[in-house]
Design an enzyme around this catalytic site. Structure first.
Site, PDB file in Angstrom:
ATOM      1  N   ASP A  34       0.818  -1.220   0.000  1.00  0.00           N
ATOM      2  CA  ASP A  34       0.000   0.000   0.000  1.00  0.00           C
ATOM      3  C   ASP A  34       0.849   1.267   0.000  1.00  0.00           C
ATOM      4  O   ASP A  34       0.483   2.277   0.592  1.00  0.00           O
ATOM      5  CB  ASP A  34      -0.965   0.013   1.212  1.00  0.00           C
ATOM      6  CG  ASP A  34      -1.691  -1.303   1.352  1.00  0.00           C
ATOM      7  OD1 ASP A  34      -2.280  -1.738   0.356  1.00  0.00           O
ATOM      8  OD2 ASP A  34      -1.657  -1.906   2.447  1.00  0.00           O
TER       9      ASP A  34
ATOM     10  N   THR B 251       3.122 -12.552   3.565  1.00  0.00           N
ATOM     11  CA  THR B 251       2.393 -13.262   2.532  1.00  0.00           C
ATOM     12  C   THR B 251       3.225 -14.480   2.141  1.00  0.00           C
ATOM     13  O   THR B 251       4.341 -14.651   2.641  1.00  0.00           O
ATOM     14  CB  THR B 251       2.058 -12.325   1.347  1.00  0.00           C
ATOM     15  OG1 THR B 251       1.097 -12.978   0.506  1.00  0.00           O
ATOM     16  CG2 THR B 251       3.285 -11.929   0.536  1.00  0.00           C
TER      17      THR B 251
ATOM     18  N   GLY C  75      -4.148  -5.005  -4.457  1.00  0.00           N
ATOM     19  CA  GLY C  75      -5.207  -4.083  -4.869  1.00  0.00           C
ATOM     20  C   GLY C  75      -4.574  -2.835  -5.431  1.00  0.00           C
ATOM     21  O   GLY C  75      -3.957  -2.072  -4.701  1.00  0.00           O
ATOM     22  N   HIS C  76      -4.661  -2.654  -6.739  1.00  0.00           N
ATOM     23  CA  HIS C  76      -4.086  -1.466  -7.359  1.00  0.00           C
ATOM     24  C   HIS C  76      -5.196  -0.615  -7.960  1.00  0.00           C
ATOM     25  O   HIS C  76      -6.019  -1.111  -8.706  1.00  0.00           O
ATOM     26  CB  HIS C  76      -3.097  -1.852  -8.472  1.00  0.00           C
ATOM     27  CG  HIS C  76      -1.843  -2.481  -7.950  1.00  0.00           C
ATOM     28  ND1 HIS C  76      -0.860  -2.989  -8.757  1.00  0.00           N
ATOM     29  CD2 HIS C  76      -1.417  -2.660  -6.682  1.00  0.00           C
ATOM     30  CE1 HIS C  76       0.118  -3.469  -7.999  1.00  0.00           C
ATOM     31  NE2 HIS C  76      -0.199  -3.284  -6.738  1.00  0.00           N
ATOM     32  N   THR C  77      -5.200   0.652  -7.594  1.00  0.00           N
ATOM     33  CA  THR C  77      -6.179   1.559  -8.169  1.00  0.00           C
ATOM     34  C   THR C  77      -5.472   2.446  -9.174  1.00  0.00           C
ATOM     35  O   THR C  77      -4.478   3.086  -8.862  1.00  0.00           O
ATOM     36  CB  THR C  77      -6.813   2.439  -7.055  1.00  0.00           C
ATOM     37  OG1 THR C  77      -7.338   1.552  -6.067  1.00  0.00           O
ATOM     38  CG2 THR C  77      -7.927   3.303  -7.603  1.00  0.00           C
TER      39      THR C  77
ATOM     40  N   GLN D 297       2.175  -6.316  -3.046  1.00  0.00           N
ATOM     41  CA  GLN D 297       2.497  -6.310  -1.599  1.00  0.00           C
ATOM     42  C   GLN D 297       3.767  -5.486  -1.354  1.00  0.00           C
ATOM     43  O   GLN D 297       4.090  -4.627  -2.150  1.00  0.00           O
ATOM     44  CB  GLN D 297       2.645  -7.746  -1.043  1.00  0.00           C
ATOM     45  CG  GLN D 297       1.329  -8.515  -0.957  1.00  0.00           C
ATOM     46  CD  GLN D 297       0.977  -9.232  -2.230  1.00  0.00           C
ATOM     47  OE1 GLN D 297       1.810  -9.890  -2.811  1.00  0.00           O
ATOM     48  NE2 GLN D 297      -0.257  -9.118  -2.670  1.00  0.00           N
TER      49      GLN D 297
ATOM     50  N   LYS E 269       3.036  10.174  -1.178  1.00  0.00           N
ATOM     51  CA  LYS E 269       2.126  10.685  -0.141  1.00  0.00           C
ATOM     52  C   LYS E 269       2.785  11.641   0.863  1.00  0.00           C
ATOM     53  O   LYS E 269       2.414  11.667   2.035  1.00  0.00           O
ATOM     54  CB  LYS E 269       1.429   9.517   0.569  1.00  0.00           C
ATOM     55  CG  LYS E 269       0.537   8.722  -0.405  1.00  0.00           C
ATOM     56  CD  LYS E 269      -0.215   7.600   0.247  1.00  0.00           C
ATOM     57  CE  LYS E 269      -1.620   7.963   0.637  1.00  0.00           C
ATOM     58  NZ  LYS E 269      -2.475   6.798   0.966  1.00  0.00           N
TER      59      LYS E 269
ATOM     60  N   ARG F 284     -10.182  -3.105   5.334  1.00  0.00           N
ATOM     61  CA  ARG F 284      -9.734  -2.965   6.733  1.00  0.00           C
ATOM     62  C   ARG F 284      -8.974  -1.661   6.939  1.00  0.00           C
ATOM     63  O   ARG F 284      -8.288  -1.174   6.046  1.00  0.00           O
ATOM     64  CB  ARG F 284      -8.789  -4.125   7.084  1.00  0.00           C
ATOM     65  CG  ARG F 284      -9.494  -5.431   7.277  1.00  0.00           C
ATOM     66  CD  ARG F 284      -8.508  -6.536   7.588  1.00  0.00           C
ATOM     67  NE  ARG F 284      -7.662  -6.853   6.441  1.00  0.00           N
ATOM     68  CZ  ARG F 284      -6.681  -7.755   6.476  1.00  0.00           C
ATOM     69  NH1 ARG F 284      -6.397  -8.377   7.590  1.00  0.00           N
ATOM     70  NH2 ARG F 284      -5.971  -8.007   5.391  1.00  0.00           N
TER      71      ARG F 284
ATOM     72  N   SER G 117       0.565  13.750  -5.340  1.00  0.00           N
ATOM     73  CA  SER G 117      -0.905  13.577  -5.304  1.00  0.00           C
ATOM     74  C   SER G 117      -1.229  12.356  -6.155  1.00  0.00           C
ATOM     75  O   SER G 117      -0.364  11.852  -6.883  1.00  0.00           O
ATOM     76  CB  SER G 117      -1.618  14.818  -5.863  1.00  0.00           C
ATOM     77  OG  SER G 117      -1.987  14.625  -7.215  1.00  0.00           O
TER      78      SER G 117
ATOM     79  N   ASP H  12       2.346  14.709   0.941  1.00  0.00           N
ATOM     80  CA  ASP H  12       1.332  15.707   1.334  1.00  0.00           C
ATOM     81  C   ASP H  12       0.550  15.297   2.572  1.00  0.00           C
ATOM     82  O   ASP H  12      -0.020  16.153   3.247  1.00  0.00           O
ATOM     83  CB  ASP H  12       0.372  15.974   0.159  1.00  0.00           C
ATOM     84  CG  ASP H  12      -0.286  14.705  -0.333  1.00  0.00           C
ATOM     85  OD1 ASP H  12       0.433  13.848  -0.884  1.00  0.00           O
ATOM     86  OD2 ASP H  12      -1.501  14.545  -0.132  1.00  0.00           O
TER      87      ASP H  12
ATOM     88  N   LYS I 114       1.807   2.134  -5.162  1.00  0.00           N
ATOM     89  CA  LYS I 114       2.436   1.581  -6.377  1.00  0.00           C
ATOM     90  C   LYS I 114       1.614   1.866  -7.622  1.00  0.00           C
ATOM     91  O   LYS I 114       2.164   2.069  -8.695  1.00  0.00           O
ATOM     92  CB  LYS I 114       2.604   0.056  -6.251  1.00  0.00           C
ATOM     93  CG  LYS I 114       3.717  -0.358  -5.321  1.00  0.00           C
ATOM     94  CD  LYS I 114       3.937  -1.850  -5.358  1.00  0.00           C
ATOM     95  CE  LYS I 114       2.881  -2.644  -4.648  1.00  0.00           C
ATOM     96  NZ  LYS I 114       2.834  -2.509  -3.197  1.00  0.00           N
TER      97      LYS I 114
HETATM   98  P1  IMP Z   1      -2.266 -13.103   2.267  1.00  0.00           P
HETATM   99  O1  IMP Z   1      -1.355 -12.568   1.209  1.00  0.00           O
HETATM  100  O2  IMP Z   1      -3.720 -12.969   1.914  1.00  0.00           O
HETATM  101  O3  IMP Z   1      -1.898 -14.502   2.667  1.00  0.00           O
HETATM  102  O4  IMP Z   1      -2.082 -12.206   3.577  1.00  0.00           O
HETATM  103  C1  IMP Z   1      -0.880 -12.235   4.340  1.00  0.00           C
HETATM  104  C2  IMP Z   1      -0.526 -10.857   4.861  1.00  0.00           C
HETATM  105  O5  IMP Z   1      -0.194 -10.013   3.780  1.00  0.00           O
HETATM  106  C3  IMP Z   1      -1.672 -10.156   5.605  1.00  0.00           C
HETATM  107  O6  IMP Z   1      -1.114  -9.387   6.646  1.00  0.00           O
HETATM  108  C4  IMP Z   1      -2.257  -9.241   4.542  1.00  0.00           C
HETATM  109  O7  IMP Z   1      -2.916  -8.138   5.116  1.00  0.00           O
HETATM  110  C5  IMP Z   1      -0.995  -8.837   3.804  1.00  0.00           C
HETATM  111  N1  IMP Z   1      -1.244  -8.440   2.409  1.00  0.00           N
HETATM  112  C6  IMP Z   1      -1.494  -9.248   1.355  1.00  0.00           C
HETATM  113  N2  IMP Z   1      -1.636  -8.531   0.231  1.00  0.00           N
HETATM  114  C7  IMP Z   1      -1.459  -7.240   0.561  1.00  0.00           C
HETATM  115  C8  IMP Z   1      -1.448  -6.019  -0.190  1.00  0.00           C
HETATM  116  O8  IMP Z   1      -1.618  -5.981  -1.409  1.00  0.00           O
HETATM  117  N3  IMP Z   1      -1.202  -4.880   0.539  1.00  0.00           N
HETATM  118  C9  IMP Z   1      -0.954  -4.905   1.872  1.00  0.00           C
HETATM  119  N4  IMP Z   1      -0.949  -6.012   2.592  1.00  0.00           N
HETATM  120  C10 IMP Z   1      -1.195  -7.181   1.961  1.00  0.00           C
END
Ligand code: IMP
Length: 430
Positions: A13, A239, A40-42, A224, A331, A303, A415, A333, A16
């Protein structure tokens, strides 16, 4: 001609999406090399918002080849959904624009179930995963019982691969109090989804080799962050893949020499989702403010992210383990308006000052951050496009970060808008 790897240098997060989009516009090939739809990429392109979890960011741009490498774990049903969603937004996806490595392991519904069942037990085993089956799918890969993309092409092979996996899973499920796997239903579902995946299946290592020889620019898009790396992260709260830059080679089938520049994405403060150690975490009004100003909520799970000051110890470490050549600092700013800023420069562990995060979990938990204070700035840095637009204190903050992490800033993002970027070094031209 340079090939660039982009990795998150904290816990994910880091912002990227924007940087990868900026780079992917100038790349010919964009390749994912680890993770799955836990990312999750926006992306905001010409005012249109695209949310990607599995597909490489290049997919939203015409004329690029997007590649899912063997280092990824692929949920075929999610793939279908993501492709359909993007097509609904007018994105063209064809076997010429998307290729999936034939040796990519699949995430099956049983992996998600297992992931969520383990997490729901709320026991010592809880990691705070995204619940998407990532860990169990990688377990099956190294356990040599995965169903891979190529297996979908032959009904007899598919059956034998599924049976191999079920011997293990049924035993495991008995222990967790889950019903045995419905073999027939699983096979039916796989046969039904097979054509969707096979349409894009390709010997990716070969295609990439040809692209490299032809002098095409390849962007390896990490997901990640390095502190979630299975080897170098805050194990076991990580992960299940290697996230660091070396994985770009293994996760696509290229040699390490194919990588010319590693860009680490670094946020001006620290966040993490899920469980695990976080020495510079704030539980006060400053932490609350960072979360609110930075909109720190997970893209995949929604979350609330845990927030803290910038931890230079951790980023120095991740820059080393990924061989980062330059960082994209994001980030900044969010720090506007803080009277005083703190940077974690070392830890105190059992009365000793240390300059790295120890490996043992109990030692990590005992690390107390040692902060250096710097004056903040009251002006807005949002949207700055040159150093001259930044207050002197903000420049000092960035320079101090560079010094502490031993790595220069290549890009400064001020930004979510693409143009709001200060370019120091172009990773493709370096
Ligand atoms: P998993 O990848 O779903 O097995 O989660 C393992 C850990 O990696 C957890 O703490 C997740 O919150 C974190 N995690 C997995 N993918 C992301 C991501 O894209 N961004 C931030 N944390 C992630």
């Amino acid at each position: 001609m340079a090939n660039v790897v982009v990795v998150g240098a904290q816990w994910g997060d880091e912002g990227k999406g924007k940087i990868v989009d900026w780079l992917s516009e100038r790349a010919d090939v964009i390749a994912r090399f680890q993770g799955g739809h836990n990312a999750g990429h926006t992306l905001v392109v010409d005012g249109e918002v695209y949310k990607l979890s599995l597909l490489p960011s290049g997919i939203v741009r015409g004329g690029k080849l997007s590649v899912i490498g063997n280092g990824v774990v692929l949920d075929p049903w999610h793939l279908k959904k993501e492709i359909e969603g993007l097509r609904g937004q007018g994105v063209e996806i064809t076997p010429e624009t998307l290729m999936i490595a034939e040796n990519t392991p699949l995430i099956l519904p049983i992996h998600g179930e297992l992931d969520r069942a383990r997490e729901a037990q709320n026991s010592v085993a809880k990691i705070g995963t995204t619940g998407r089956g990532i860990g169990p799918a990688y377990e099956d890969k190294v356990g040599r019982r995965a169903v891979r993309v190529a297996d979908l092409a032959d009904p007899a092979t598919l059956e034998s691969r599924v049976d191999r996996a079920l011997v293990h899973h049924d035993a495991l499920r008995r222990g967790l109090g889950l019903e045995p796997v419905d073999r027939a239903a699983l096979l039916d579902a796989l046969r039904e989804i097979a054509p969707t995946v096979l349409e894009y299946a390709a010997p990716v290592w070969k295609v990439l080799d040809e692209k490299r020889r032809a002098g095409r620019r390849i962007l390896f898009e990490g997901a990640q962050g390095s502190l979630l790396d299975i080897d170098f992260g805050t194990y076991p709260f990580v992960t299940s893949s290697n996230v660091i830059a070396g994985q770009a080679a293994t996760g696509t089938g290229m040699g390490p020499g194919a990588i010319d520049f590693v860009l680490g994405i670094v946020k001006a403060y620290t966040t993490r989702v899920g469980e695990g150690p976080f020495p510079a975490e704030l539980h006060d009004a400053d932490g609350q403010r960072l979360g609110e100003r930075g909109h720190e909520f997970g893209t995949v799970t929604g979350r609330k992210r845990r927030c803290g000051w910038f931890d230079a110890v951790l980023v120095r470490q991740t820059c080393a383990t990924s061989g980062v050549n330059g960082i994209a600092f994001t980030k900044l700013d969010v720090l506007d308006g803080f009277e005083t800023l703190k940077i974690c420069v070392a830890y105190e562990l059992d009365g000793q000052r240390i300059d790295y995060l120890p490996t043992a979990a109990d030692a990590q938990a005992r690390c107390v951050p040692i902060y250096e204070e710097m004056p903040g700035w009251s002006q807005s840095t949002e949207g700055a496009r040159s150093w001259g637009d930044l207050p002197a204190e903000a420049i000092k903050y960035v320079r101090r970060v560079e010094e502490l992490i031993r790595c220069p800033v290549a890009l400064l993002s001020t930004s979510p808008e693409r143009e709001d970027t200060i370019l120091v070094t172009d990773p493709f031209e370096d």
